[in-house]
Design a protein around this motif. Structure first.
Motif, short mmCIF file in Angstrom:
data_model
loop_
_atom_site.label_atom_id
_atom_site.label_comp_id
_atom_site.label_asym_id
_atom_site.label_seq_id
_atom_site.Cartn_x
_atom_site.Cartn_y
_atom_site.Cartn_z
N GLU A 81 33.93 37.19 37.58
CA GLU A 81 34.07 36.84 38.75
C GLU A 81 32.74 37.02 39.32
O GLU A 81 32.22 37.96 39.68
CB GLU A 81 35.35 37.46 39.53
CG GLU A 81 36.55 37.04 38.60
CD GLU A 81 37.11 36.16 39.18
OE1 GLU A 81 36.84 35.33 39.99
OE2 GLU A 81 38.70 35.62 38.50
N ASN A 82 32.60 35.64 40.33
CA ASN A 82 31.64 36.11 41.61
C ASN A 82 32.18 36.74 42.70
O ASN A 82 32.90 35.92 43.51
CB ASN A 82 31.20 34.99 41.47
CG ASN A 82 29.76 34.02 41.51
OD1 ASN A 82 29.84 35.15 39.91
ND2 ASN A 82 29.64 33.18 40.58
N ALA A 105 26.68 46.14 43.69
CA ALA A 105 27.31 46.85 42.14
C ALA A 105 27.09 47.38 41.96
O ALA A 105 26.49 48.78 41.73
CB ALA A 105 26.82 45.46 41.45
N ILE A 106 28.50 48.89 41.04
CA ILE A 106 27.89 49.45 40.53
C ILE A 106 28.57 49.13 39.07
O ILE A 106 29.62 48.45 38.62
CB ILE A 106 29.42 51.16 40.90
CG1 ILE A 106 29.41 50.97 42.29
CG2 ILE A 106 29.53 51.57 39.85
CD1 ILE A 106 30.49 51.62 42.89
N PRO A 107 27.58 49.74 37.84
CA PRO A 107 28.12 49.75 36.78
C PRO A 107 28.62 49.98 36.08
O PRO A 107 29.75 50.91 36.49
CB PRO A 107 26.53 50.01 36.08
CG PRO A 107 25.36 49.96 37.40
CD PRO A 107 26.31 50.34 38.32
N LEU A 111 32.89 45.26 32.09
CA LEU A 111 33.55 44.54 33.21
C LEU A 111 31.91 43.73 33.58
O LEU A 111 31.85 43.22 34.04
CB LEU A 111 34.58 44.73 34.21
CG LEU A 111 35.58 44.58 34.54
CD1 LEU A 111 36.01 45.93 35.99
CD2 LEU A 111 36.62 43.91 33.68
N GLY A 112 30.88 44.63 33.44
CA GLY A 112 29.17 44.43 33.77
C GLY A 112 29.04 45.28 35.21
O GLY A 112 28.51 46.24 34.76
N GLU A 113 30.12 44.62 35.98
CA GLU A 113 29.59 45.30 37.03
C GLU A 113 31.29 45.70 38.12
O GLU A 113 31.99 45.40 37.54
CB GLU A 113 28.70 44.55 38.13
CG GLU A 113 27.84 44.44 37.65
CD GLU A 113 26.48 43.72 38.56
OE1 GLU A 113 25.44 43.92 38.26
OE2 GLU A 113 26.99 42.71 39.46
N GLU A 114 31.54 46.52 38.50
CA GLU A 114 32.31 46.50 39.64
C GLU A 114 31.63 47.09 41.64
O GLU A 114 31.12 46.64 41.43
CB GLU A 114 33.07 47.96 39.22
CG GLU A 114 34.10 47.23 37.91
CD GLU A 114 34.89 48.71 38.16
OE1 GLU A 114 36.54 48.08 38.16
OE2 GLU A 114 34.50 49.73 37.86
#
Length: 178
Positions: A81-82, A105-107, A111-114
């Motif tokens: 999701e962008n 972004a938090i790694p 999910l890749g990022e949160e």
């Protein structure tokens, strides 16, 4: 005669519909042919048909007017999701206790990022992380609500032009990596 073409594309390079957000791409006589002695940078910025990816996120209305709304690099990619940082920041600004906000972004391993946020609380106001999450949750989809919101009373770091130093804030938020 000089000409210019503009289109908006999604993360996969497909054109987006009128009114939808996408990265601004342009081509024409004003667009460079490439970066001097930087074929890697040229390949990243220009496609084979001469379309230059500007890094700006925009919408185009029915009359063809382009409205810049964000930067592509100022986006969180959460599980495909962008999530546009400015959208979450606007939701945070709508809270009366928030004076300043920055979303980064938090790694995340899966999910890749949160989504993470740092807010400056307005003088004389108090607010908790839970209150801010609930507030954002009323305005945006659940996946856009920051997993961590760090309220601060001191000003957020800024560059001489007044822009939030998101590189510094991203480093601060890495402590919440999952």
């Amino acid at each position: 005669m000089l000409y210019q073409e503009v289109k908006l594309i999604d993360a996969e390079g497909n054109a987006v519909a009128t009114g939808e957000r996408g990265e601004v791409c342009c081509r024409g006589a004003h667009v460079m042919k490439g970066y001097w002695n930087r074929p890697d940078a040229t390949a990243e910025a220009l496609d084979g048909d001469g379309w230059f990816r500007t890094g700006d996120i925009a919408t185009i209305d029915d009359d063809g007017y382009v409205f810049i709304v964000d930067r592509a690099k100022d986006m969180v990619l959460r599980g495909g999701e962008n999530i546009y940082c400015v959208e979450v920041e606007d939701a945070l600004y709508a809270h009366p206790a928030v004076m300043d906000a920055a979303v980064v972004a938090i790694p995340h391993k899966v999910l890749g990022e949160e989504v993470g946020a740092i807010v400056q609380v307005a003088p004389g106001k108090q607010v908790t992380e839970e209150e801010l999450k609930a507030h954002v949750g009323k305005l945006l989809a659940g996946f856009k609500v920051p997993v961590k919101i760090e309220p601060r009373h001191e000003p957020l770091p800024r560059n001489p032009n007044g822009k939030n130093l998101k590189t510094v804030l991203r480093e601060d938020m890495k402590k919440y990596t999952k």
